[in-house]
Design an enzyme around this catalytic site. Sequence first.
Site, PDB file in Angstrom:
ATOM      1  N   ASP A  30       0.841  -1.202   0.000  1.00 35.55           N
ATOM      2  CA  ASP A  30       0.000   0.000   0.000  1.00 35.55           C
ATOM      3  C   ASP A  30       0.872   1.247   0.000  1.00 35.55           C
ATOM      4  O   ASP A  30       2.056   1.195   0.376  1.00 35.55           O
ATOM      5  CB  ASP A  30      -0.942   0.018   1.206  1.00 35.55           C
ATOM      6  CG  ASP A  30      -0.218   0.249   2.528  1.00 35.55           C
ATOM      7  OD1 ASP A  30       0.780  -0.457   2.773  1.00 35.55           O
ATOM      8  OD2 ASP A  30      -0.648   1.116   3.306  1.00 35.55           O
ATOM      9  N   GLU A  67       0.062  -0.966   5.682  1.00 37.33           N
ATOM     10  CA  GLU A  67       1.111  -0.545   6.608  1.00 37.33           C
ATOM     11  C   GLU A  67       1.066   0.955   6.848  1.00 37.33           C
ATOM     12  O   GLU A  67       1.314   1.433   7.969  1.00 37.33           O
ATOM     13  CB  GLU A  67       2.484  -0.948   6.056  1.00 37.33           C
ATOM     14  CG  GLU A  67       3.650  -0.747   7.032  1.00 37.33           C
ATOM     15  CD  GLU A  67       4.295   0.635   6.960  1.00 37.33           C
ATOM     16  OE1 GLU A  67       5.167   0.925   7.796  1.00 37.33           O
ATOM     17  OE2 GLU A  67       3.929   1.432   6.061  1.00 37.33           O
TER      18      GLU A  67
END
Length: 411
Positions: A80, A175
């Site tokens: 991400d 994250e």
Amino acid sequence: METLINRFLSYVKIDTQSDPNSKTTPSTEKQWNLATELAYELERIGLRDVTIDDHAYIMATLPSNIEKEVPVIGFISHFDTSPDFNGTDINPRIINNYDGKDIILNEAQNIILSPDYFEDLLQYKGQTLITTDGTTLLGADDKAGITEIVTAMEYLVQHPEIKHGKIRVAFTPDEEIGRGAHKFDVEKFGADWAYTMDGSQIGELEYENFNAASAKVVITGKSVHPGYAKGKMVNSITIANEFIGILPPEETPQNTTGREGFFHVHHIKGEIEHTEFEMIIRDHNKERFEERKKLLLKITEKLNSMYGPCIHLELKDQYFNMREKVEPVMHIVEIAKEAMVEIGITPIVKPIRGGTDGSQLSFMGLPCPNIFAGGHNFHGKYEYVPVESMQKAVEVIIKICELTATKKYET
């Protein structure tokens, strides 16, 4: 390096921004676009036991090619990207043989990446840089790390003469919003220890990070006509200002460095009858971290005694300093340092002024220091990564795999 560049460019062009307001995992549906591609690519390069679960956590194995028993190690990165800046329609630029001068990222908007402001640029003079076009972030955090892990594993598959034990790799969602390790199955991963490839400049090696907490302060006031307000009005805005004003003014992100902690008010909204603000609390030292939280409780108690029970404080721990979990197994840091030295890199061992999946994983039973991925200026339009740094990260991964397979590091 062409394969490395092409792989990285293919990853960053896929929008994978996470969303802190979402309750799902992954937090955005679009993260699946890269996740499924990565699972397919791991199979294509020859890894075994490739899995992708219902939450987009990807795991795979490079089997051992030696007979003796050695530790199982892992390498982890997140796919991400940050929601802090535009991550859609990324159009990377390649700067060959960087000349040490200003880089015009976007002429129309006069957006310039300059070594006058970003001094780190000068250490990459003569190298190949990948930058943004000034309108988006780049996504080197942490698609550089993914690129490096996949490239290293592909190289080891193609070069069986390099001896290594069993290697596990994993790629995670979310994250950037602090949830990358929340649904990570440590037992399934099955490694003795791992490394996140999620640091910044070449040479970085980190096994300390902040202790972290979040705070939300909600203040309830009373609105009365200002002409007749004496003794009656309770202005939640001024109480919020008073609360923030009691915090040590020098203990903010812009005034601290190294292991110095801080309070950071990052969001505030309000009117007379209702004001709320949010902050984060950070400190490497556990005792000082606890003192910071106690200070917020004391301020709340003090102001409530002055203005009545108008303040509600919500404190939540987020993550803790992984140093206490890594220090008992410091050989895993020494292996990484030795790997860097053997390929001509000077290790830069320093604390992380932030968090990492490795912190949460370390407390979940998987000690997990952090290694450089090579990027700079994360989460914004000035983000860039030197290709040579990415190549060195690939070499570090390979060398760690080699060193762990030697008798010297048997456990």
